[in-house]
Design a protein around this motif. Structure first.
Motif, short mmCIF file in Angstrom:
data_model
loop_
_atom_site.label_atom_id
_atom_site.label_comp_id
_atom_site.label_asym_id
_atom_site.label_seq_id
_atom_site.Cartn_x
_atom_site.Cartn_y
_atom_site.Cartn_z
N ALA A 85 -4.68 5.96 -7.37
CA ALA A 85 -3.46 5.14 -7.35
C ALA A 85 -3.71 3.84 -6.61
O ALA A 85 -3.25 2.77 -7.02
CB ALA A 85 -2.32 5.92 -6.67
N GLU A 88 -4.20 9.83 -4.64
CA GLU A 88 -3.97 8.63 -3.84
C GLU A 88 -5.06 7.59 -4.01
O GLU A 88 -4.80 6.39 -4.06
CB GLU A 88 -3.83 9.03 -2.36
N TYR A 127 6.95 13.57 -1.91
CA TYR A 127 8.10 12.66 -2.02
C TYR A 127 7.88 11.51 -2.99
O TYR A 127 8.78 10.71 -3.22
CB TYR A 127 8.47 12.14 -0.63
N SER A 128 6.68 11.39 -3.52
CA SER A 128 6.46 10.34 -4.52
C SER A 128 7.26 10.64 -5.79
O SER A 128 7.51 9.75 -6.58
CB SER A 128 4.97 10.25 -4.88
N ILE A 177 2.46 5.05 -12.37
CA ILE A 177 1.02 5.19 -12.12
C ILE A 177 0.51 6.52 -12.69
O ILE A 177 -0.57 6.58 -13.28
CB ILE A 177 0.69 5.05 -10.62
N ARG A 224 0.83 -1.21 0.00
CA ARG A 224 0.00 0.00 0.00
C ARG A 224 0.87 1.27 0.00
O ARG A 224 0.62 2.21 -0.75
CB ARG A 224 -0.93 -0.03 1.22
N THR A 238 7.27 3.12 -9.34
CA THR A 238 5.82 2.99 -9.34
C THR A 238 5.07 4.33 -9.42
O THR A 238 4.15 4.44 -10.22
CB THR A 238 5.36 2.19 -8.10
N PRO A 239 5.45 5.36 -8.64
CA PRO A 239 4.68 6.60 -8.73
C PRO A 239 4.66 7.19 -10.15
O PRO A 239 3.58 7.54 -10.66
CB PRO A 239 5.40 7.54 -7.76
N ASP A 253 13.90 10.22 1.05
CA ASP A 253 12.63 10.81 1.52
C ASP A 253 12.69 11.09 3.02
O ASP A 253 12.00 11.96 3.53
CB ASP A 253 11.46 9.86 1.27
N LEU A 270 1.40 12.10 -7.36
CA LEU A 270 0.67 10.93 -6.87
C LEU A 270 -0.04 11.24 -5.55
O LEU A 270 -1.09 10.67 -5.26
CB LEU A 270 1.62 9.74 -6.72
N GLU A 271 0.55 12.16 -4.77
CA GLU A 271 -0.08 12.54 -3.50
C GLU A 271 -1.49 13.08 -3.73
O GLU A 271 -2.35 12.94 -2.86
CB GLU A 271 0.77 13.60 -2.77
N ILE A 319 3.87 1.54 -1.05
CA ILE A 319 4.62 1.63 -2.31
C ILE A 319 3.74 2.21 -3.41
O ILE A 319 4.14 3.13 -4.12
CB ILE A 319 5.16 0.24 -2.70
N VAL A 320 2.52 1.68 -3.56
CA VAL A 320 1.72 2.12 -4.71
C VAL A 320 1.08 3.48 -4.51
O VAL A 320 0.56 4.06 -5.47
CB VAL A 320 0.63 1.08 -5.08
N THR A 321 1.12 4.00 -3.29
CA THR A 321 0.59 5.35 -3.13
C THR A 321 1.72 6.37 -2.94
O THR A 321 1.47 7.51 -2.58
CB THR A 321 -0.39 5.42 -1.93
N GLY A 322 2.94 5.95 -3.21
CA GLY A 322 4.05 6.90 -3.27
C GLY A 322 4.46 7.49 -1.94
O GLY A 322 4.89 8.64 -1.86
N LYS A 323 4.33 6.73 -0.87
CA LYS A 323 4.67 7.27 0.44
C LYS A 323 6.18 7.49 0.60
O LYS A 323 6.99 6.80 -0.05
CB LYS A 323 4.18 6.31 1.53
N PRO A 324 6.56 8.42 1.47
CA PRO A 324 8.00 8.69 1.67
C PRO A 324 8.64 7.60 2.52
O PRO A 324 8.66 7.69 3.75
CB PRO A 324 8.01 10.04 2.38
#
Lengths: 756, 159
Positions: free
Chosen positions: B80, B77, B32-33, B103, A14, B99-100, A26, B73-74, A16-21
């Motif tokens: 995504a 969400e 940061y994505s 997507i 989750r 991935t970001p 980061d 991407l933020e 990873i696919v939502t681009g979390k820091p």
């Protein structure tokens, strides 16, 4: 099994696919000093003087360090178990620079702009020396890459710095010369593989700070946190107790990050200035001053009798370790140990090798780790042998491949305890339609499609060396913490180890939390390399969970007033079979947090006395344009025996990804140097990794054996999958349009000239 | 100079230099994505939408987004996560570093192309490099995602 052998999504999916820091850069504090290095423009030189007064005047510059500021004790950056086979030949900064890109000065400043400006103002007086660039001329050359007195080799690997020799060795069984002389057919050829870049998407990066206890903390994108701790202590010449290494999510490694390529630069800055510091390599740095695959030249002689029995293989490998010896003595071993044993009916074999220093970028670990090179050579030679004998190369292999139960003399005399190589071959032939397509089909438009085959093996961890440990503990309400020291680098080991724990403890994935690696708190693990995590650390999970089950049963029995033998644990509750009374895991866990003298927690370690090889067969179909030599990969089938598949979707993607990297190695990727030793392959434009248009179709299947010594019958998968494309594609191109492709990559030019 | 733009639907201001790169500004703003994977505009990791159009933020001067809508991407969400379910079902997110950017481009492609074939998808996403997956698992996920409505329920992926 409820979780093992299921395509469980990754535990970190989750985020990873939502681009979390979640990656190193980061997470770095915003006030980190920015660290960069000035790099040598010369392949070989002695630094007379670095004039840094103008650079120091740039506003925001904190410090500039040169070789005079660094400890003079040599070490290696190789992430290997101590004592490392790789020689101690490095300093953080050295007066002698040994390749174009070798660091000359470390600059730290408040902003990137300030650091860039300071780098431009540094003036270096070099005494330029003649380099040794050709690895065929390095051994016993008068030019020495490491003439220094404090160079050290800790292990008996045959190294001699006064000969440019990083390692040398020989192994043999039977009289290979005699047997080859008796053979009716002999192939005697030289094969050449180039350096390859792992090219993980996340460049090398790390940041560091001094913590509350005056210790150095380094957060790094590394595959080897515990080795990195030791390496940094050696590099900075400080006690190991002063260093802590933390590994967050990693944006890919493939072996690149099994070498501590750059952690020492920010760490040194932090230790000197006591300020947080960060270094992020540019892609150019990741491609020119890193840890690529060892370039190897392999002389193969393989002989068979009239009946088609392969009787002898002789292999000599010359390996180019570049300016430093990281992984030099060990990668070369796999070129023989993971290629010759594929053939189970040999009367004799010999395997000899030299690993030499040159003034090129230091090599390192890359998925396959020498096996990839050796398998290209030996499998190519076997394909040529089949042609000489006018025999189908799959049939020649079927007659000779190693079978389950056989002893493998060229693989430390280990027994092939689990091997489905024969089934892999049968399935791969069926998937591609070998009998209809071999050797080629003229498509009638100037293009010809050919097929080619190769087999491969790897290991599962380093026998008697690799150590994995895990801690599993019970928390409030009975959820478990699975603490591992192995580094998930995207491969999914956090997930597959949790899957194993779930089946051992009869619980759901939600009930287990997995933590990243922190050398201060994680149990020791040598790291994620040598295809060890599933097999070695996986077994540690099984052991730990078994012990924890015992503890849970013992506590439950005491609570229920019955004996250990009378209680059963189904994951949710502990039941006394005699009285039918039971206590829930939740209650038991919560009670263990109050007035308890026996922690519901277990740490277990595992090391394996052997390294059971996974096996596979790969078959390539390529389309070649007769006029231009252009090669298009059309179809690739890969059938893998990795023992029990712990997670089918992750294992499939591992395989597809490995095949894709292998196709890149076979057709596109090349590290090219100028006559003066400058690396031209310094961007992803010059060093071209495959895009999604360059691969054709890749299809994967599994033919599982069952490895008794592995967790749930599993062996490894991570590395073997890169080994078949080069020899299979070389043979497919040959079948399509002729010519021999004994040097990688196989470019259209090479095909054009080979077929003229 | 002063910069005013819309970042993920909200007004954003920044004091920038003339040579500030959009990628760096976005990361400074906490997005940061947005990743940097190369120095040569060739990896696709830094893809963001500028007024809805996928763009490589490593190759755009921050000053050029004055008054424009920038989406990372933020800001997407939820969308995504829907595609993410398909990707993780295949195990194809792997290290996740690409991935970001991937997507962002897939979501843009979905709006731009009507029922693309596999070949069209490959062409559209050719600039998004991935070193882990070998692309096959990504393709399986993308085709299943694009065809999800036809399979019946839009929320299938979430079950």
């Amino acid at each position: 099994m409820k979780h093992v052998n299921r395509a469980v999504p990754k535990v970190d999916a989750r985020a990873i696919v939502t681009g979390k820091p979640i990656y190193t850069d980061d997470l770095a504090p915003k006030d980190c000093l920015i660290v960069k290095v000035l790099r040598s423009p010369h392949a070989h030189a002695l630094i007379r003087h670095v004039k840094k007064d103008a650079a120091l005047k740039v506003p925001g510059i904190e410090a500039i360090f040169t070789f005079e500021d660094c400890p003079d004790k040599r070490f290696t950056l190789a992430g290997q178990t101590y004592p490392e086979p790789s020689p101690y030949d490095r300093l953080i900064l050295d007066q002698r620079v040994r390749f174009v890109g070798d660091p000359v000065a470390i600059v730290a400043g408040e902003t990137e702009a300030a650091v860039q400006k300071a780098l431009k103002l540094l003036r270096v007086d070099y005494g330029v020396l003649e380099p040794v660039l050709d690895f065929r001329k390095a051994l016993d050359n008068t030019i020495l890459v490491h003439p220094e007195e404090n160079w050290r080799s800790l292990c008996p690997v045959g190294a001699d710095n006064h000969r440019n020799l990083c390692a040398q060795g020989c192994e043999a069984e039977g009289d290979v010369e005699q047997v080859l002389a008796e053979c009716d057919y002999v192939v005697d050829q030289i094969y050449h593989t180039k350096a390859n870049q792992q090219s993980m998407m996340e460049n090398f990066c790390a940041y560091s700070y001094v913590d509350t206890y005056d210790r150095l903390t380094v957060v790094s994108s590394t595959q080897v946190p515990f080795h990195a701790r030791r390496i940094l202590a050696h590099a900075l010449d400080i006690p190991k107790a002063k260093v802590r290494v933390v590994k967050p999510r990693i944006g890919g490694g493939f072996g690149a990050k099994q070498t501590a390529v750059m952690e020492m630069y920010p760490a040194f800055v932090t230790w000197k200035t006591r300020k947080p510091a960060k270094m992020v390599f540019t892609r150019e740095e990741s491609l020119t001053a890193s840890s690529p695959r060892h370039e190897m030249e392999m002389h193969v002689r393989v002989g068979a009798d009239k009946s088609g029995r392969i009787r002898a293989i002789a292999l000599h490998t010359l390996s180019n370790t570049g300016a430093f010896g990281e992984h030099g003595p060990t990668t070369v071993g796999l070129s023989g140990h993971k290629s010759i044993p594929l053939y189970g009916k040999l009367d004799a074999f010999s395997f000899t090798y030299d690993v030499v220093y040159t003034n090129t970028m230091a090599a390192g670990a890359y998925r396959g780790y020498g096996a990839t090179q050796g398998i290209f050579a030996v499998e190519s030679a076997v394909n040529e042998l089949a042609e000489k004998m006018e025999m189908d190369p799959t049939v020649l292999r079927e007659k000779n491949m190693v079978k389950e139960g056989q002893i493998m003399p060229a693989y430390y005399h280990e027994t092939a305890t689990s091997c489905a190589l024969d089934r892999c071959m049968a399935r791969a032939k069926e998937m591609i339609g070998w009998d209809e397509k071999y050797p080629c089909r003229d498509m009638g438009n100037g293009k010809v499609r050919g097929v080619g085959v190769a087999m491969a093996m790897q290991g599962s961890g380093i026998a008697n060396v690799d150590t994995g440990s895990v801690t599993i503990k019970v928390n409030d309400d009975g959820f478990y913490s699975l603490m591992i020291g192995a580094s998930d680098m995207g491969t999914g080991c956090d997930t597959i180890l949790a899957q194993m724990a779930c089946d051992c403890l009869d619980c759901e994935m939600e009930n287990i939390i997995v933590s990243g690696v922190d050398t201060d708190v994680s149990p020791y693990d040598c790291g994620s390399y040598a295809s060890s995590t599933t097999y070695v650390t996986g077994m540690a999970v099984v052991k730990a969970c078994e012990e924890l089950r015992d503890k849970i049963l013992r506590r439950g029995a005491a609570k229920l007033g019955c004996s250990m033998e009378e209680v059963e644990f189904d994951g949710n509750s502990i039941t006394c079979l005699a009285t039918k009374k039971s206590v829930t895991m939740k209650d038991l866990a919560n009670e263990s947090l109050c007035g308890n003298e026996d922690a519901l927690e277990v740490t277990a370690a595992h090391s394996s006395p052997n390294s059971p090889p996974p096996f596979m067969v790969g078959i390539a179909e390529v389309e070649v344009d007769r006029e231009t030599g252009k090669i298009e990969p059309v179809d690739y089938v890969a059938v893998v025996d990795c023992g029990t598949v712990i997670n089918p979707s992750l294992a499939r993607v591992q395989t597809e990804g490995g095949i894709a990297q292998g196709i890149g190695m076979a057709l596109y990727e090349d590290v090219v140097y100028s006559a003066k030793g400058k690396d031209y392959s310094n961007s992803l434009m010059q060093y071209r990794i495959p895009t999604r248009l360059d691969l054709g179709n890749v299809r994967v299947d599994f033919e599982s054996s069952y490895e008794e010594q592995g967790p749930f019958g599993a062996k490894s998968i991570g590395e073997i999958v890169i080994n078949t494309p080069s020899p299979a594609i070389a043979s497919a191109v040959h079948h399509a349009v002729g010519g021999y492709y004994r040097e990688l990559p196989i470019t259209p030019e090479k095909v054009y000239w080979e077929t003229r | 100079m002063e910069l005013h733009f819309i970042l993920n639907g909200k007004p954003a201001d920044a004091l920038i230099k003339a040579d500030t790169i959009l990628l760096d500004l976005l990361r400074e703003k906490g997005c940061y994505s947005v990743k940097r994977g190369c120095d040569t505009s060739g990896c696709g990791l830094c893809t963001v939408l500028i007024n809805g159009v996928p763009s490589l933020s490593c190759s755009v001067l921050a000053a050029r987004v004055e008054g424009k809508q920038v989406t990372t991407l933020e800001g997407m969400e939820r969308e995504a996560a829907v595609f993410g379910e398909f990707l993780t079902a295949e195990g194809a997110e792997q290290c996740g570093y690409c991935t970001p950017g991937l997507i962002m481009n897939i979501l843009a492609m979905e709006k731009e192309l009507n029922h693309p074939s596999e070949e069209e998808v490959k062409e559209y996403l050719a600039g998004n490099l991935c070193r882990c997956s070998g692309y096959m698992g990504q393709m399986r996920a993308i085709m299943k995602y694009l065809n999800r409505a036809e399979g019946g329920d839009d929320s299938e992926a979430c079950q």
